[in-house]
Design a protein around this motif. Structure first.
Motif, PDB file in Angstrom:
ATOM      1  N   GLU A  89      -3.628  23.669 -48.424  1.00  0.00           N
ATOM      2  CA  GLU A  89      -4.912  24.099 -47.872  1.00  0.00           C
ATOM      3  C   GLU A  89      -6.055  23.169 -48.252  1.00  0.00           C
ATOM      4  O   GLU A  89      -7.155  23.271 -47.708  1.00  0.00           O
ATOM      5  CB  GLU A  89      -5.246  25.519 -48.330  1.00  0.00           C
ATOM      6  CG  GLU A  89      -4.351  26.605 -47.746  1.00  0.00           C
ATOM      7  CD  GLU A  89      -2.984  26.664 -48.404  1.00  0.00           C
ATOM      8  OE1 GLU A  89      -2.076  27.287 -47.826  1.00  0.00           O
ATOM      9  OE2 GLU A  89      -2.816  26.071 -49.503  1.00  0.00           O
ATOM     10  N   ASP A  90      -5.824  22.276 -49.196  1.00  0.00           N
ATOM     11  CA  ASP A  90      -6.847  21.305 -49.588  1.00  0.00           C
ATOM     12  C   ASP A  90      -6.883  20.100 -48.646  1.00  0.00           C
ATOM     13  O   ASP A  90      -7.759  19.241 -48.778  1.00  0.00           O
ATOM     14  CB  ASP A  90      -6.607  20.809 -51.017  1.00  0.00           C
ATOM     15  CG  ASP A  90      -6.742  21.922 -52.042  1.00  0.00           C
ATOM     16  OD1 ASP A  90      -5.942  21.924 -53.007  1.00  0.00           O
ATOM     17  OD2 ASP A  90      -7.638  22.778 -51.897  1.00  0.00           O
ATOM     18  N   THR A  91      -5.929  20.021 -47.732  1.00  0.00           N
ATOM     19  CA  THR A  91      -5.928  18.922 -46.772  1.00  0.00           C
ATOM     20  C   THR A  91      -7.203  18.963 -45.936  1.00  0.00           C
ATOM     21  O   THR A  91      -7.506  19.968 -45.298  1.00  0.00           O
ATOM     22  CB  THR A  91      -4.699  19.022 -45.855  1.00  0.00           C
ATOM     23  OG1 THR A  91      -3.529  18.811 -46.631  1.00  0.00           O
ATOM     24  CG2 THR A  91      -4.772  17.989 -44.743  1.00  0.00           C
ATOM     25  N   ALA A  92      -7.947  17.863 -45.976  1.00  0.00           N
ATOM     26  CA  ALA A  92      -9.238  17.810 -45.305  1.00  0.00           C
ATOM     27  C   ALA A  92      -9.827  16.418 -45.463  1.00  0.00           C
ATOM     28  O   ALA A  92      -9.338  15.614 -46.260  1.00  0.00           O
ATOM     29  CB  ALA A  92     -10.206  18.832 -45.906  1.00  0.00           C
ATOM     30  N   VAL A  93     -10.879  16.179 -44.712  1.00  0.00           N
ATOM     31  CA  VAL A  93     -11.706  15.010 -44.966  1.00  0.00           C
ATOM     32  C   VAL A  93     -12.794  15.454 -45.939  1.00  0.00           C
ATOM     33  O   VAL A  93     -13.474  16.446 -45.703  1.00  0.00           O
ATOM     34  CB  VAL A  93     -12.338  14.461 -43.675  1.00  0.00           C
ATOM     35  CG1 VAL A  93     -13.242  13.269 -43.991  1.00  0.00           C
ATOM     36  CG2 VAL A  93     -11.255  14.063 -42.678  1.00  0.00           C
ATOM     37  N   TYR A  94     -12.930  14.711 -47.027  1.00  0.00           N
ATOM     38  CA  TYR A  94     -13.902  15.042 -48.053  1.00  0.00           C
ATOM     39  C   TYR A  94     -15.099  14.101 -47.933  1.00  0.00           C
ATOM     40  O   TYR A  94     -14.923  12.872 -47.876  1.00  0.00           O
ATOM     41  CB  TYR A  94     -13.267  14.933 -49.439  1.00  0.00           C
ATOM     42  CG  TYR A  94     -12.345  16.096 -49.734  1.00  0.00           C
ATOM     43  CD1 TYR A  94     -11.101  16.188 -49.119  1.00  0.00           C
ATOM     44  CD2 TYR A  94     -12.725  17.111 -50.614  1.00  0.00           C
ATOM     45  CE1 TYR A  94     -10.254  17.260 -49.367  1.00  0.00           C
ATOM     46  CE2 TYR A  94     -11.892  18.181 -50.872  1.00  0.00           C
ATOM     47  CZ  TYR A  94     -10.666  18.255 -50.247  1.00  0.00           C
ATOM     48  OH  TYR A  94      -9.830  19.316 -50.488  1.00  0.00           O
ATOM     49  N   TYR A  95     -16.278  14.705 -47.910  1.00  0.00           N
ATOM     50  CA  TYR A  95     -17.517  13.957 -47.750  1.00  0.00           C
ATOM     51  C   TYR A  95     -18.403  14.142 -48.979  1.00  0.00           C
ATOM     52  O   TYR A  95     -18.482  15.237 -49.533  1.00  0.00           O
ATOM     53  CB  TYR A  95     -18.301  14.456 -46.543  1.00  0.00           C
ATOM     54  CG  TYR A  95     -17.597  14.337 -45.217  1.00  0.00           C
ATOM     55  CD1 TYR A  95     -16.808  15.366 -44.731  1.00  0.00           C
ATOM     56  CD2 TYR A  95     -17.744  13.186 -44.444  1.00  0.00           C
ATOM     57  CE1 TYR A  95     -16.160  15.259 -43.502  1.00  0.00           C
ATOM     58  CE2 TYR A  95     -17.114  13.070 -43.213  1.00  0.00           C
ATOM     59  CZ  TYR A  95     -16.326  14.108 -42.759  1.00  0.00           C
ATOM     60  OH  TYR A  95     -15.694  13.993 -41.538  1.00  0.00           O
ATOM     61  N   CYS A  96     -19.081  13.085 -49.369  1.00  0.00           N
ATOM     62  CA  CYS A  96     -20.138  13.263 -50.352  1.00  0.00           C
ATOM     63  C   CYS A  96     -21.479  13.201 -49.635  1.00  0.00           C
ATOM     64  O   CYS A  96     -21.600  12.587 -48.549  1.00  0.00           O
ATOM     65  CB  CYS A  96     -20.063  12.242 -51.473  1.00  0.00           C
ATOM     66  SG  CYS A  96     -20.549  10.572 -51.062  1.00  0.00           S
ATOM     67  N   ALA A  97     -22.445  13.869 -50.216  1.00  0.00           N
ATOM     68  CA  ALA A  97     -23.763  13.960 -49.609  1.00  0.00           C
ATOM     69  C   ALA A  97     -24.813  13.973 -50.707  1.00  0.00           C
ATOM     70  O   ALA A  97     -24.528  14.352 -51.845  1.00  0.00           O
ATOM     71  CB  ALA A  97     -23.870  15.220 -48.756  1.00  0.00           C
ATOM     72  N   SER A  98     -26.019  13.572 -50.349  1.00  0.00           N
ATOM     73  CA  SER A  98     -27.105  13.616 -51.328  1.00  0.00           C
ATOM     74  C   SER A  98     -28.392  14.063 -50.659  1.00  0.00           C
ATOM     75  O   SER A  98     -28.534  13.977 -49.431  1.00  0.00           O
ATOM     76  CB  SER A  98     -27.309  12.247 -51.985  1.00  0.00           C
ATOM     77  OG  SER A  98     -27.880  11.323 -51.074  1.00  0.00           O
ATOM     78  N   ARG A  99     -29.297  14.569 -51.476  1.00  0.00           N
ATOM     79  CA  ARG A  99     -30.613  14.916 -50.946  1.00  0.00           C
ATOM     80  C   ARG A  99     -31.674  14.587 -51.985  1.00  0.00           C
ATOM     81  O   ARG A  99     -31.399  14.578 -53.190  1.00  0.00           O
ATOM     82  CB  ARG A  99     -30.680  16.387 -50.533  1.00  0.00           C
ATOM     83  CG  ARG A  99     -30.511  17.393 -51.639  1.00  0.00           C
ATOM     84  CD  ARG A  99     -30.720  18.792 -51.123  1.00  0.00           C
ATOM     85  NE  ARG A  99     -30.724  19.783 -52.171  1.00  0.00           N
ATOM     86  CZ  ARG A  99     -29.944  20.853 -52.184  1.00  0.00           C
ATOM     87  NH1 ARG A  99     -29.080  21.055 -51.201  1.00  0.00           N
ATOM     88  NH2 ARG A  99     -30.026  21.720 -53.161  1.00  0.00           N
TER      89      ARG A  99
END
Length: 119
Positions: A89-99
C-alpha cells in the motif's frame, strides 16, 4: 524560487526499508515548513509528514503508524523520509514540498520519486 529534487525511490520488497531524500536549492532562507506527500495509482495525493525547517518539529498523518520518520539536515538543505516495514500500500509517487509561510498550501513541489513495493 525554491527548487526541490527528490531521490531514493525504487523497487523494493515488502518488509524492507527505504530512505527518500529531497535536495532544496534557491531561496531556501525563507522556508518555514517542508513536507512529504504521496500519490498512489488512481488515488488523490495525500499528506505523509511535515517538519518545521528551523525547529525540527515534526508532524505525521494518522496512517503513518510509526513506520515513517521525517528529518532534515539544515546545513545541507536536505529533507529525508525513512520508511520502515514497507507494505504494498506504500506504492506511490512521493513528493517533497515546501512553503514560506504558515500555510496551509505549499508553494514549491518536486517532481516526485517512484516507490514500488513488491509483495
Amino acid at each position: 524560487q525554491v527548487q526541490l529534487v527528490e531521490s531514493g525511490g525504487g523497487l523494493v520488497q515488502a518488509g524492507a526499508s527505504l530512505r527518500l531524500s529531497c535536495a532544496a536549492s534557491g531561496r531556501t532562507s525563507s522556508t518555514y515548513m517542508m513536507a512529504w506527500f504521496r500519490q498512489a495509482p488512481g488515488k488523490e495525493r495525500e499528506y505523509v509528514a511535515g517538519i518545521r525547517w528551523s525547529s525540527g518539529t515534526t508532524y505525521y498523518a494518522d496512517f503513518v503508524k510509526g513506520r515513517f520518520t521525517i528529518s532534515r539536515d539544515n546545513a545541507k538543505k536536505l529533507l529525508y523520509l525513512e520508511i520502515n516495514s514497507l507494505e504494498s500500500e506504500d506504492t506511490a509517487v512521493y513528493y517533497c514540498a515546501s512553503r514560506d509561510s504558515v500555510g496551509p498550501g505549499y508553494d514549491y513541489w518536486g517532481q516526485g520519486t517512484q516507490v514500488t513495493v513488491s509483495s
